[in-house]
Design an enzyme around this catalytic site. Structure first.
Site: not given
Length: 728
Positions: A37-38, A217-218, A248, A616
């Site tokens: 996504k970044t 973002d986020e 998330q 993770r």
């Protein structure tokens, strides 16, 4: 077609490219874990400037940390250097920038100071001098949370959302005092811009003219105030693009609202949704498990993670007897990984609460395994643990001045600095009637105020009661041989019972519980774990001395420089944004993860937390379930987490003992408040659900006839769970 694209775009997969090149309507990018996504958001900023001719100054991109904002700018500038002129900030940094540009409109000096949490605590104490510093800190935290929820002092929702008595009155006076200073606090950086944009058409229109592109973002981590700011900034011609993952959203305790991302298409018209489902981190075997977890949530927009790395070992669920075996199992996994050529830093041990780190902090150094704690201090250095240990140290040695200074006025007993110093001087002067004995001196202290005298005397009396429970100090030498015996063989209470009583009687438990209620911290869980640590010692002075000695040895063992090659010990919450080749998720017991009281939205957030923890892992994933654990010094049986019952058994391998998930499934089925019918007693409603060891769960049911009865569903065939419409 791909060859015709600029090089920086040709590296994107089809979904990423679609998100970057999208224009026109608003855009929601649902970016699954490990989906890049970044790269998408930074590439989109560069693309808008380079290919679409958007002026950098008309782009606002916001995120949540300075580190993330800096990374966003650096990566965008590597593609298009003029992206440096775009406004890429955190929400709060943007709020400060906005307020300084429009300070006059809100009657602020543009050189105002921003108060952090410590400054807000000082201000709260100035507004209410009778508050102790910890009490003022809790008030400041409550006010900060109110601002996160966009709640004013006179809001009817204020005390429904935040557990703080008379908060409206305190909040109102705090705001008056803050205005007097001419400064702002952290929450104002969001709430004041919202007020200005809503009330000042000239300023609002100017911002709408300037900001043509808004990216967030986020977005799943945004709170209500940030959501209101985004709405206020978006004008009729704005292009709004948010990037996030509804699966998330795990910071509800900080004010984050998953409904912001779930409801985005409803609030911002004609929204296009692009799903980034290709995962570049984990094997498909791990992603399948993660997807099966959140599939049980109703509040989600839905996506399926697809690995670019096919195959991989199945995750392993280890069925263990207790936390000692859990530690031993983790150590064996670490040893096996090292023998296969791996390193310590490849491995992370995850847990629900910080308190669970203690067992690993004690066992890993003994096994010669270096570790690092992420997001917290070591167990014995935590404030609440040090408070309890200071109390116990003073009980063990009434001459301990360091312990006395820490605990005499915590929680507040009206004992000022001068009164405390008077007690210490009285105990230590040459002709003292009680040489060195701070508790005896406190009992006889001639403090300046009646409140201080009362506080000192009550503290000393509580210490006398604690001393009585521990036994006569003159017989301590006779007990030296006893402290290695079990509590039962000493025919007295375990030290854990005495420690639990002490932290309750001296007010330490309630003091830190109130902090948990405001800040969402886990201080009481850490105190419970300290009680557990004392359970191996008898409730005698010798037992206490041995326990305190063991604590110091544990503390000394864990203080060495662990270096960069270390195991990571970390809570599930703190793993967000991280990845590890090997992940071990511990404590998969019902009542621990999730807790028994977590239902509805809270339960769905815990599933999302489990999903975050699972994703993770890059190469290998292990889960541990313990049949029993120490809880407040007593061995307690635990059933498997209900989350385990929701996982298809084909997705994991079981190691160890037999796994019976029937009780775990029952934990998800029988809930307080649900209507039931019994063949003999008629209609009723469940009023309480409690864990019941091998019996699964125990239900307390109140029937129409007024009777309340207990049932064990595992052994009861006559009790039927009804749909809500069929109930009372």
């Amino acid at each position: 077609m791909a060859n015709e694209l600029p090089g920086y775009l040709s590296e994107l997969n089809p979904e990423q490219l679609e998100a970057v090149m999208h224009s026109g309507s608003n855009l929601l990018i649902l970016a699954g874990a490990g989906s890049g996504k970044t790269r998408v958001i930074t590439t989109k900023i560069a693309y808008l400037i380079r290919e679409k001719g958007i002026a950098p100054e008309s782009i606002l991109a916001v995120t949540f940390t300075n580190k993330a904002a800096q990374e966003m700018q650096e990566r965008a500038c590597r593609i298009e250097p003029s992206a440096e002129r775009a406004n890429m900030r955190t929400f709060h940094s943007f709020g400060a920038w906005f307020l300084r540009r429009n300070a006059a409109a809100i009657k602020l000096d543009r050189n105002f100071t921003i108060y952090d949490s410590d400054d807000s605590t000082v201000l709260a104490r100035a507004a209410f001098p009778d508050l102790t510093r910890p009490e003022a800190a809790r008030l400041a935290q409550a006010i900060a949370r109110a601002k996160d929820y966009s709640l004013a002092p006179d809001s009817a929702e204020l005390e429904k959302r935040i557990a703080y008595r008379n908060l409206g009155r305190f909040y109102s006076e705090y705001e008056r005092k803050l205005k007097q200073t001419g400064n702002v606090d952290f929450g104002d950086l969001i709430s004041l811009p919202v007020k200005l944009l809503q009330s000042e058409p000239v300023i609002r229109n100017r911002m709408h003219e300037r900001l043509k592109i808004i990216l967030v973002d986020e977005y799943q981590d945004s709170n209500n105030a940030q959501f209101e700011l985004l709405k206020a900034l978006a004008g009729p011609g704005s292009y709004v693009c948010v990037v996030g993952d509804d699966d998330q959203s795990i910071y509800r305790f900080r004010g984050a609202e998953v409904k912001n991302i779930l409801g985005f298409p409803d609030i911002f018209p004609d929204t296009k949704i692009v799903r980034l489902e290709r995962n570049y981190r984990s094997y498909q075997s791990i992603l399948d498990l993660a997807s099966s977890v959140v599939a049980h949530n109703e509040g989600r927009l839905g996506k399926t993670l697809i690995a670019t790395r096919q195959g991989g070992k199945k995750p392993v669920l280890a069925v263990l007897q207790d936390q000692d075996e859990e530690c031993a199992y983790c150590i064996r996994l670490i040893d096996a990984h090292l023998r296969s050529g791996g390193s310590f830093s490849d491995i992370a041990i995850l847990y629900r609460t910080n308190a669970q780190s203690l067992a690993f902090e004690r066992s890993l150094p003994v096994a010669g395994i270096p570790y690092r704690l992420v997001g917290t201090v070591r167990f014995y250095e935590r404030e609440e643990v040090k408070d309890a240990l200071a109390l116990l140290a003073l009980a063990s040695n009434p001459r301990d001045e360091v312990a006395f200074r820490r605990i005499i006025n915590k929680p507040a007993r009206g004992i000022g600095e001068a009164s405390m110093e008077a007690v210490i001087e009285a105990a230590n002067r040459d002709n003292s009637l009680f040489p060195g004995d701070l508790l005896a001196a406190a009992m006889e202290a001639d403090a300046r105020s009646a409140k201080a005298r009362s506080g000192l005397k009550s503290f000393a009396m509580l210490m006398d009661k604690l001393a009585a429970r521990l036994g006569d100090p003159e017989n301590a030498l006779e007990q030296d041989e006893e402290y290695n015996e079990t509590p039962e063989r000493n025919n007295g209470p375990a030290l854990s019972e005495i420690v639990e009583g002490a932290i309750r009687d001296f007010g330490i438990l309630d003091y830190h519980k109130s902090q948990d209620a405001i800040a969402g911290s886990q201080k009481t869980a850490n105190l419970d774990e300290l009680v557990n640590a004392a359970s191996d010692y008898p409730g005698t002075r010798a037992g206490l001395a041995a326990f305190l000695e063991a604590v110091e040895l544990d503390r000394a063992l864990s203080q060495g420089d662990q270096g960069s090659d270390s195991i990571t010990l970390i809570t599930m919450h703190n793993t967000k944004g991280l990845e590890f080749p090997v992940v071990i998720i511990t404590g998969m017991e019902q009542g621990l993860f999730p807790r028994e009281d977590e239902e509805g939205e809270e339960l769905e957030e815990q599933r999302r937390l489990f999903y975050v923890a699972i994703t993770r892992a890059k190469n290998e994933l292990f889960l541990t379930y313990c049949r029993r654990r120490l809880f407040r010094g007593k061995i307690t049986d635990y059933q498997p987490s209900r989350f385990l019952a929701e996982l298809p058994s084909k997705l994991y391998t079981v190691f160890g003992g037999k796994l019976d998930l029937s009780a775990a499934a029952a934990a998800g089925r029988w809930k307080a408040g649900r209507p039931v019918y019994h063949d003999e007693h008629g209609y009723g409603r469940i009023i309480k659900v409690s864990p019941a060891g091998e019996a699964g769960v125990c239900l307390m049911v109140r029937f129409e006839n007024g009777r309340s009865l207990q049932f064990f569903p595992k052994f009861t065939k006559k009790l039927e769970l009804l749909g809500e419409q069929e109930g009372l």
